[in-house]
Design a protein around this motif. Structure first.
Motif, PDB file in Angstrom:
ATOM      1  N   LEU A 299      -3.331 -12.801   6.038  1.00  0.00           N
ATOM      2  CA  LEU A 299      -4.536 -11.934   5.965  1.00  0.00           C
ATOM      3  C   LEU A 299      -4.211 -11.577   3.549  1.00  0.00           C
ATOM      4  O   LEU A 299      -3.410 -10.533   3.992  1.00  0.00           O
ATOM      5  CB  LEU A 299      -5.013 -10.752   6.657  1.00  0.00           C
ATOM      6  CG  LEU A 299      -5.737  -9.637   6.095  1.00  0.00           C
ATOM      7  CD1 LEU A 299      -7.195 -10.355   6.664  1.00  0.00           C
ATOM      8  CD2 LEU A 299      -5.434  -8.592   7.044  1.00  0.00           C
ATOM      9  N   ILE A 300      -5.169 -11.796   3.169  1.00  0.00           N
ATOM     10  CA  ILE A 300      -4.847 -11.307   1.916  1.00  0.00           C
ATOM     11  C   ILE A 300      -5.117 -10.110   1.289  1.00  0.00           C
ATOM     12  O   ILE A 300      -6.612 -10.564   1.002  1.00  0.00           O
ATOM     13  CB  ILE A 300      -4.833 -12.499   1.226  1.00  0.00           C
ATOM     14  CG1 ILE A 300      -3.587 -13.618   1.705  1.00  0.00           C
ATOM     15  CG2 ILE A 300      -4.608 -12.039  -0.422  1.00  0.00           C
ATOM     16  CD1 ILE A 300      -3.597 -15.064   0.478  1.00  0.00           C
ATOM     17  N   GLN A 301      -5.196  -8.762   0.738  1.00  0.00           N
ATOM     18  CA  GLN A 301      -5.828  -8.230   0.796  1.00  0.00           C
ATOM     19  C   GLN A 301      -5.502  -7.920  -0.821  1.00  0.00           C
ATOM     20  O   GLN A 301      -4.098  -7.516  -1.402  1.00  0.00           O
ATOM     21  CB  GLN A 301      -5.453  -6.619   1.487  1.00  0.00           C
ATOM     22  CG  GLN A 301      -6.780  -5.879   0.854  1.00  0.00           C
ATOM     23  CD  GLN A 301      -6.565  -4.406   1.782  1.00  0.00           C
ATOM     24  OE1 GLN A 301      -7.426  -4.268   2.646  1.00  0.00           O
ATOM     25  NE2 GLN A 301      -6.031  -3.621   1.746  1.00  0.00           N
ATOM     26  N   TYR A 302      -6.815  -7.393  -2.128  1.00  0.00           N
ATOM     27  CA  TYR A 302      -6.918  -7.503  -3.306  1.00  0.00           C
ATOM     28  C   TYR A 302      -6.884  -6.225  -3.501  1.00  0.00           C
ATOM     29  O   TYR A 302      -7.993  -5.616  -2.298  1.00  0.00           O
ATOM     30  CB  TYR A 302      -7.150  -8.870  -4.533  1.00  0.00           C
ATOM     31  CG  TYR A 302      -9.086  -8.989  -3.538  1.00  0.00           C
ATOM     32  CD1 TYR A 302      -9.320  -8.601  -4.665  1.00  0.00           C
ATOM     33  CD2 TYR A 302      -9.084  -9.852  -2.747  1.00  0.00           C
ATOM     34  CE1 TYR A 302     -10.845  -8.571  -4.833  1.00  0.00           C
ATOM     35  CE2 TYR A 302     -10.824  -9.843  -2.782  1.00  0.00           C
ATOM     36  CZ  TYR A 302     -10.952  -9.251  -3.716  1.00  0.00           C
ATOM     37  OH  TYR A 302     -12.688  -9.765  -3.832  1.00  0.00           O
ATOM     38  N   ASP A 303      -6.830  -5.917  -4.598  1.00  0.00           N
ATOM     39  CA  ASP A 303      -7.170  -4.335  -5.116  1.00  0.00           C
ATOM     40  C   ASP A 303      -9.020  -4.593  -5.893  1.00  0.00           C
ATOM     41  O   ASP A 303      -9.143  -5.226  -6.932  1.00  0.00           O
ATOM     42  CB  ASP A 303      -6.026  -3.895  -6.081  1.00  0.00           C
ATOM     43  CG  ASP A 303      -7.236  -2.029  -6.704  1.00  0.00           C
ATOM     44  OD1 ASP A 303      -8.189  -1.699  -6.542  1.00  0.00           O
ATOM     45  OD2 ASP A 303      -6.804  -1.698  -7.298  1.00  0.00           O
ATOM     46  N   SER A 304     -10.075  -4.328  -5.720  1.00  0.00           N
ATOM     47  CA  SER A 304     -11.351  -5.304  -5.540  1.00  0.00           C
ATOM     48  C   SER A 304     -11.994  -4.022  -6.702  1.00  0.00           C
ATOM     49  O   SER A 304     -12.820  -4.828  -7.442  1.00  0.00           O
ATOM     50  CB  SER A 304     -12.231  -4.182  -4.228  1.00  0.00           C
ATOM     51  OG  SER A 304     -12.470  -3.387  -4.036  1.00  0.00           O
ATOM     52  N   ASP A 305     -10.597  -3.343  -6.824  1.00  0.00           N
ATOM     53  CA  ASP A 305     -11.216  -2.618  -8.066  1.00  0.00           C
ATOM     54  C   ASP A 305     -11.289  -3.146  -9.892  1.00  0.00           C
ATOM     55  O   ASP A 305     -11.019  -3.059 -10.578  1.00  0.00           O
ATOM     56  CB  ASP A 305     -11.080  -1.079  -8.518  1.00  0.00           C
ATOM     57  CG  ASP A 305     -12.156  -0.855  -7.627  1.00  0.00           C
ATOM     58  OD1 ASP A 305     -12.790  -0.961  -7.118  1.00  0.00           O
ATOM     59  OD2 ASP A 305     -12.211   0.782  -7.134  1.00  0.00           O
TER      60      ASP A 305
ATOM     61  N   SER B 238      -3.916   3.812   2.592  1.00  0.00           N
ATOM     62  CA  SER B 238      -4.690   4.050   2.792  1.00  0.00           C
ATOM     63  C   SER B 238      -5.715   2.533   2.169  1.00  0.00           C
ATOM     64  O   SER B 238      -5.938   1.355   3.535  1.00  0.00           O
ATOM     65  CB  SER B 238      -6.820   4.546   2.475  1.00  0.00           C
ATOM     66  OG  SER B 238      -6.895   6.573   2.790  1.00  0.00           O
ATOM     67  N   TYR B 239      -5.348   2.131   1.512  1.00  0.00           N
ATOM     68  CA  TYR B 239      -5.320   0.463   1.077  1.00  0.00           C
ATOM     69  C   TYR B 239      -3.745  -0.135   1.836  1.00  0.00           C
ATOM     70  O   TYR B 239      -4.294  -1.101   2.526  1.00  0.00           O
ATOM     71  CB  TYR B 239      -4.073   0.589  -0.588  1.00  0.00           C
ATOM     72  CG  TYR B 239      -4.909  -1.319  -0.610  1.00  0.00           C
ATOM     73  CD1 TYR B 239      -5.631  -1.616  -1.271  1.00  0.00           C
ATOM     74  CD2 TYR B 239      -3.829  -1.991  -1.320  1.00  0.00           C
ATOM     75  CE1 TYR B 239      -5.594  -2.883  -1.923  1.00  0.00           C
ATOM     76  CE2 TYR B 239      -3.442  -2.942  -1.477  1.00  0.00           C
ATOM     77  CZ  TYR B 239      -4.682  -3.166  -1.378  1.00  0.00           C
ATOM     78  OH  TYR B 239      -4.718  -4.518  -2.411  1.00  0.00           O
ATOM     79  N   LYS B 240      -3.026   0.060   2.321  1.00  0.00           N
ATOM     80  CA  LYS B 240      -2.172  -0.520   3.167  1.00  0.00           C
ATOM     81  C   LYS B 240      -2.735  -0.984   4.999  1.00  0.00           C
ATOM     82  O   LYS B 240      -3.155  -1.332   5.195  1.00  0.00           O
ATOM     83  CB  LYS B 240      -0.601   0.083   2.596  1.00  0.00           C
ATOM     84  CG  LYS B 240      -0.072  -0.455   1.790  1.00  0.00           C
ATOM     85  CD  LYS B 240       0.557  -1.139   1.952  1.00  0.00           C
ATOM     86  CE  LYS B 240       1.748  -1.454   0.873  1.00  0.00           C
ATOM     87  NZ  LYS B 240       2.014  -2.913   1.187  1.00  0.00           N
ATOM     88  N   ASN B 241      -3.448   0.439   5.329  1.00  0.00           N
ATOM     89  CA  ASN B 241      -3.633   0.906   6.547  1.00  0.00           C
ATOM     90  C   ASN B 241      -5.016   0.019   6.756  1.00  0.00           C
ATOM     91  O   ASN B 241      -5.087  -0.369   7.906  1.00  0.00           O
ATOM     92  CB  ASN B 241      -3.755   2.417   6.847  1.00  0.00           C
ATOM     93  CG  ASN B 241      -2.478   2.754   7.036  1.00  0.00           C
ATOM     94  OD1 ASN B 241      -1.693   2.829   7.498  1.00  0.00           O
ATOM     95  ND2 ASN B 241      -2.106   3.921   6.820  1.00  0.00           N
ATOM     96  N   ASN B 242      -5.706  -0.504   5.974  1.00  0.00           N
ATOM     97  CA  ASN B 242      -7.152  -0.651   5.824  1.00  0.00           C
ATOM     98  C   ASN B 242      -6.592  -2.297   6.421  1.00  0.00           C
ATOM     99  O   ASN B 242      -7.330  -3.471   7.003  1.00  0.00           O
ATOM    100  CB  ASN B 242      -7.843  -0.946   4.699  1.00  0.00           C
ATOM    101  CG  ASN B 242      -8.794  -1.564   4.650  1.00  0.00           C
ATOM    102  OD1 ASN B 242     -10.064  -1.856   5.645  1.00  0.00           O
ATOM    103  ND2 ASN B 242      -8.712  -2.702   3.887  1.00  0.00           N
ATOM    104  N   LEU B 243      -5.599  -2.947   6.183  1.00  0.00           N
ATOM    105  CA  LEU B 243      -5.748  -4.431   6.818  1.00  0.00           C
ATOM    106  C   LEU B 243      -5.398  -3.807   7.930  1.00  0.00           C
ATOM    107  O   LEU B 243      -5.554  -5.462   8.401  1.00  0.00           O
ATOM    108  CB  LEU B 243      -4.002  -4.284   5.807  1.00  0.00           C
ATOM    109  CG  LEU B 243      -3.983  -4.879   4.667  1.00  0.00           C
ATOM    110  CD1 LEU B 243      -2.132  -4.385   4.374  1.00  0.00           C
ATOM    111  CD2 LEU B 243      -4.259  -6.265   5.043  1.00  0.00           C
TER     112      LEU B 243
END
Length: 173
Positions: free
Chosen positions: A77-83, A117-122
């Motif tokens: 699961l890869i999460q990128y900074d959408s901004d 919040s960014y990390k916990n969203n995963l």
């Protein structure tokens, strides 16, 4: 005879844990793996939860390393900074998620100067019972990835593993 079998199993189990501890300690690895659920499920699966911003070379190296080494039931699961993630990174993530659609999921989420919040969203998107959280510029050892299921299987009562790591920065370390 049953007690001898139990004692033998205990010593084999203890040796494996001691070996893993010594290996981790010697190599100074440091990653965090935590259990997502307390529900017993017979099959252990892991979500390799990766955060990335503008590290195209690093995420490419990490995905190339992980994609063929993780278990059949595991996911990336890869999460990128959408901004603020670059178009090059977004394009790479789009392509890699299409090629490996059954193994790799990509999501965008704004960092908004809120790293927690960014990390916990995963965890809201992870399907694995365990989450192996890692940054794009970190690479676990091959030994760790190959033996993670065994480690988790032998330690079903453990909810959180602390795995030391070495950060290598070219020119600084």
């Amino acid at each position: 005879m049953g007690n001898l079998k139990k004692v033998t199993h205990f010593f084999v189990f203890s040796f494996k844990i001691l070996y893993l501890y010594l290996y981790i300690h010697i190599h100074k690895l440091h990653l965090v793996i935590w259990k997502k659920s307390f529900i017993f499920v017979p099959m252990i699966n892991v979500t390799y939860a990766i955060t990335v911003c503008n590290e195209l070379t690093e995420i490419t190296t990490l995905i190339d390393f992980l994609k063929d080494k993780i278990g059949e039931e595991d996911e990336i699961l890869i999460q990128y900074d959408s901004d603020s993630t670059t178009d090059a990174v977004k394009s790479y993530l789009d392509i890699i998620s299409q090629i490996h659609a059954s193994k790799i999921k990509v999501i965008g989420f704004p960092l908004n100067k809120d790293f927690a919040s960014y990390k916990n969203n995963l965890k809201n998107h992870a399907k694995g019972i365990f989450i192996f959280q890692i940054d794009a510029d970190e690479t676990p050892t091959e030994y760790m990835v190959e033996n993670i299921h065994q480690l988790l299987e032998y330690n079903k009562e453990v909810d959180l593993f602390f795995v030391p790591r070495i950060n290598t920065v070219t020119g600084l370390t």
